[in-house]
Design a protein around this motif. Structure first.
Motif, PDB file in Angstrom:
ATOM      1  N   LEU A  84       0.838  -1.191   0.000  1.00 51.52           N
ATOM      2  CA  LEU A  84       0.000   0.000   0.000  1.00 51.52           C
ATOM      3  C   LEU A  84       0.872   1.240   0.000  1.00 51.52           C
ATOM      4  O   LEU A  84       1.866   1.299   0.729  1.00 51.52           O
ATOM      5  CB  LEU A  84      -0.910   0.012   1.239  1.00 51.52           C
ATOM      6  CG  LEU A  84      -1.854  -1.176   1.396  1.00 51.52           C
ATOM      7  CD1 LEU A  84      -2.556  -1.117   2.746  1.00 51.52           C
ATOM      8  CD2 LEU A  84      -2.876  -1.202   0.270  1.00 51.52           C
ATOM      9  N   SER A  85       0.486   2.201  -0.812  1.00 49.05           N
ATOM     10  CA  SER A  85       1.209   3.467  -0.843  1.00 49.05           C
ATOM     11  C   SER A  85       0.831   4.286   0.386  1.00 49.05           C
ATOM     12  O   SER A  85      -0.144   3.987   1.081  1.00 49.05           O
ATOM     13  CB  SER A  85       0.831   4.245  -2.109  1.00 49.05           C
ATOM     14  OG  SER A  85      -0.532   4.662  -2.030  1.00 49.05           O
ATOM     15  N   ALA A  86       1.598   5.341   0.631  1.00 48.10           N
ATOM     16  CA  ALA A  86       1.281   6.227   1.752  1.00 48.10           C
ATOM     17  C   ALA A  86      -0.119   6.812   1.568  1.00 48.10           C
ATOM     18  O   ALA A  86      -0.878   6.949   2.531  1.00 48.10           O
ATOM     19  CB  ALA A  86       2.311   7.345   1.868  1.00 48.10           C
ATOM     20  N   ARG A  87      -0.495   7.106   0.334  1.00 52.97           N
ATOM     21  CA  ARG A  87      -1.832   7.642   0.060  1.00 52.97           C
ATOM     22  C   ARG A  87      -2.912   6.620   0.422  1.00 52.97           C
ATOM     23  O   ARG A  87      -3.921   6.960   1.037  1.00 52.97           O
ATOM     24  CB  ARG A  87      -1.945   8.037  -1.402  1.00 52.97           C
ATOM     25  CG  ARG A  87      -3.285   8.624  -1.746  1.00 52.97           C
ATOM     26  CD  ARG A  87      -3.363   9.036  -3.183  1.00 52.97           C
ATOM     27  NE  ARG A  87      -4.683   9.584  -3.446  1.00 52.97           N
ATOM     28  CZ  ARG A  87      -5.067  10.035  -4.602  1.00 52.97           C
ATOM     29  NH1 ARG A  87      -4.232  10.019  -5.628  1.00 52.97           N
ATOM     30  NH2 ARG A  87      -6.277  10.513  -4.769  1.00 52.97           N
ATOM     31  N   GLN A  88      -2.703   5.363   0.058  1.00 50.55           N
ATOM     32  CA  GLN A  88      -3.671   4.323   0.394  1.00 50.55           C
ATOM     33  C   GLN A  88      -3.770   4.123   1.904  1.00 50.55           C
ATOM     34  O   GLN A  88      -4.863   3.946   2.439  1.00 50.55           O
ATOM     35  CB  GLN A  88      -3.295   3.000  -0.287  1.00 50.55           C
ATOM     36  CG  GLN A  88      -3.491   3.030  -1.796  1.00 50.55           C
ATOM     37  CD  GLN A  88      -2.893   1.819  -2.472  1.00 50.55           C
ATOM     38  OE1 GLN A  88      -1.739   1.464  -2.220  1.00 50.55           O
ATOM     39  NE2 GLN A  88      -3.673   1.180  -3.322  1.00 50.55           N
ATOM     40  N   LEU A  89      -2.636   4.169   2.595  1.00 53.89           N
ATOM     41  CA  LEU A  89      -2.646   4.063   4.060  1.00 53.89           C
ATOM     42  C   LEU A  89      -3.423   5.227   4.668  1.00 53.89           C
ATOM     43  O   LEU A  89      -4.240   5.042   5.574  1.00 53.89           O
ATOM     44  CB  LEU A  89      -1.220   4.028   4.607  1.00 53.89           C
ATOM     45  CG  LEU A  89      -0.399   2.786   4.267  1.00 53.89           C
ATOM     46  CD1 LEU A  89       1.049   2.992   4.669  1.00 53.89           C
ATOM     47  CD2 LEU A  89      -0.977   1.557   4.928  1.00 53.89           C
ATOM     48  N   ARG A  90      -3.171   6.421   4.161  1.00 52.83           N
ATOM     49  CA  ARG A  90      -3.862   7.607   4.656  1.00 52.83           C
ATOM     50  C   ARG A  90      -5.373   7.460   4.475  1.00 52.83           C
ATOM     51  O   ARG A  90      -6.153   7.803   5.365  1.00 52.83           O
ATOM     52  CB  ARG A  90      -3.352   8.839   3.896  1.00 52.83           C
ATOM     53  CG  ARG A  90      -3.550  10.135   4.596  1.00 52.83           C
ATOM     54  CD  ARG A  90      -2.834  11.310   3.904  1.00 52.83           C
ATOM     55  NE  ARG A  90      -1.402  11.253   4.135  1.00 52.83           N
ATOM     56  CZ  ARG A  90      -0.469  10.978   3.199  1.00 52.83           C
ATOM     57  NH1 ARG A  90      -0.823  10.752   1.958  1.00 52.83           N
ATOM     58  NH2 ARG A  90       0.800  10.953   3.497  1.00 52.83           N
ATOM     59  N   ARG A  91      -5.782   6.919   3.325  1.00 55.36           N
ATOM     60  CA  ARG A  91      -7.221   6.727   3.072  1.00 55.36           C
ATOM     61  C   ARG A  91      -7.826   5.716   4.037  1.00 55.36           C
ATOM     62  O   ARG A  91      -8.975   5.842   4.440  1.00 55.36           O
ATOM     63  CB  ARG A  91      -7.448   6.287   1.634  1.00 55.36           C
ATOM     64  CG  ARG A  91      -7.289   7.408   0.657  1.00 55.36           C
ATOM     65  CD  ARG A  91      -7.590   6.934  -0.726  1.00 55.36           C
ATOM     66  NE  ARG A  91      -8.319   8.000  -1.382  1.00 55.36           N
ATOM     67  CZ  ARG A  91      -8.951   7.881  -2.500  1.00 55.36           C
ATOM     68  NH1 ARG A  91      -9.004   6.707  -3.092  1.00 55.36           N
ATOM     69  NH2 ARG A  91      -9.570   8.892  -3.044  1.00 55.36           N
ATOM     70  N   LEU A  92      -7.057   4.676   4.396  1.00 59.32           N
ATOM     71  CA  LEU A  92      -7.564   3.701   5.353  1.00 59.32           C
ATOM     72  C   LEU A  92      -7.808   4.348   6.715  1.00 59.32           C
ATOM     73  O   LEU A  92      -8.759   4.019   7.420  1.00 59.32           O
ATOM     74  CB  LEU A  92      -6.594   2.530   5.514  1.00 59.32           C
ATOM     75  CG  LEU A  92      -6.506   1.562   4.346  1.00 59.32           C
ATOM     76  CD1 LEU A  92      -5.413   0.520   4.608  1.00 59.32           C
ATOM     77  CD2 LEU A  92      -7.834   0.863   4.108  1.00 59.32           C
ATOM     78  N   VAL A  93      -6.933   5.266   7.081  1.00 62.37           N
ATOM     79  CA  VAL A  93      -7.039   5.917   8.388  1.00 62.37           C
ATOM     80  C   VAL A  93      -8.107   7.008   8.372  1.00 62.37           C
ATOM     81  O   VAL A  93      -8.960   7.071   9.262  1.00 62.37           O
ATOM     82  CB  VAL A  93      -5.683   6.509   8.834  1.00 62.37           C
ATOM     83  CG1 VAL A  93      -5.835   7.339  10.097  1.00 62.37           C
ATOM     84  CG2 VAL A  93      -4.659   5.399   9.023  1.00 62.37           C
ATOM     85  N   TYR A  94      -8.072   7.838   7.373  1.00 59.76           N
ATOM     86  CA  TYR A  94      -8.926   9.022   7.375  1.00 59.76           C
ATOM     87  C   TYR A  94     -10.155   8.928   6.460  1.00 59.76           C
ATOM     88  O   TYR A  94     -10.995   9.803   6.470  1.00 59.76           O
ATOM     89  CB  TYR A  94      -8.117  10.259   6.979  1.00 59.76           C
ATOM     90  CG  TYR A  94      -7.018  10.549   7.969  1.00 59.76           C
ATOM     91  CD1 TYR A  94      -7.313  10.962   9.254  1.00 59.76           C
ATOM     92  CD2 TYR A  94      -5.688  10.380   7.626  1.00 59.76           C
ATOM     93  CE1 TYR A  94      -6.312  11.233  10.179  1.00 59.76           C
ATOM     94  CE2 TYR A  94      -4.678  10.649   8.544  1.00 59.76           C
ATOM     95  CZ  TYR A  94      -5.008  11.065   9.809  1.00 59.76           C
ATOM     96  OH  TYR A  94      -4.019  11.327  10.711  1.00 59.76           O
TER      97      TYR A  94
END
Length: 95
Positions: A84-94
């Motif tokens: 997962l990219s940092a963007r995908q991780l961010r979407r999972l969190v936020y």
């Protein structure tokens, strides 16, 4: 995430006997430890990312550091998570 008490019911008795024999854990402690480990590894990728983000954020890490660390940790999970990219991780969190 499932509770340790529910997970303990599915732990094989021979595993609990083995742990009680080979460690300083009593039967009830062994059951609790195994249930906790099973619950930990039963987390979905999304649950894991959200939980770790909260833990690391509470330690004062920045999102950049948090996402780097989570990216490094994900391949070590029991069932390999997709990269997962940092963007995908961010979407999972936020979201």
């Amino acid at each position: 995430m499932s509770s340790p008490a529910r997970s303990a019911a599915s732990v094989p008795d021979d595993l609990l006997d083995h742990l009680a024999r080979t460690t300083a854990l009593g039967p009830n402690e062994a059951a609790r430890v195994v249930a906790d480990v099973l619950a930990y590894f039963a987390e979905s990728t999304e649950e894991y990312v959200r939980r770790r983000h909260g833990e690391l954020q509470a330690r004062g890490l920045t999102n950049e550091r948090i996402f780097e660390r989570i990216t490094a940790e994900l391949p070590q999970r029991r069932v390999r998570a997709p990269e997962l990219s940092a963007r995908q991780l961010r979407r999972l969190v936020y979201g």
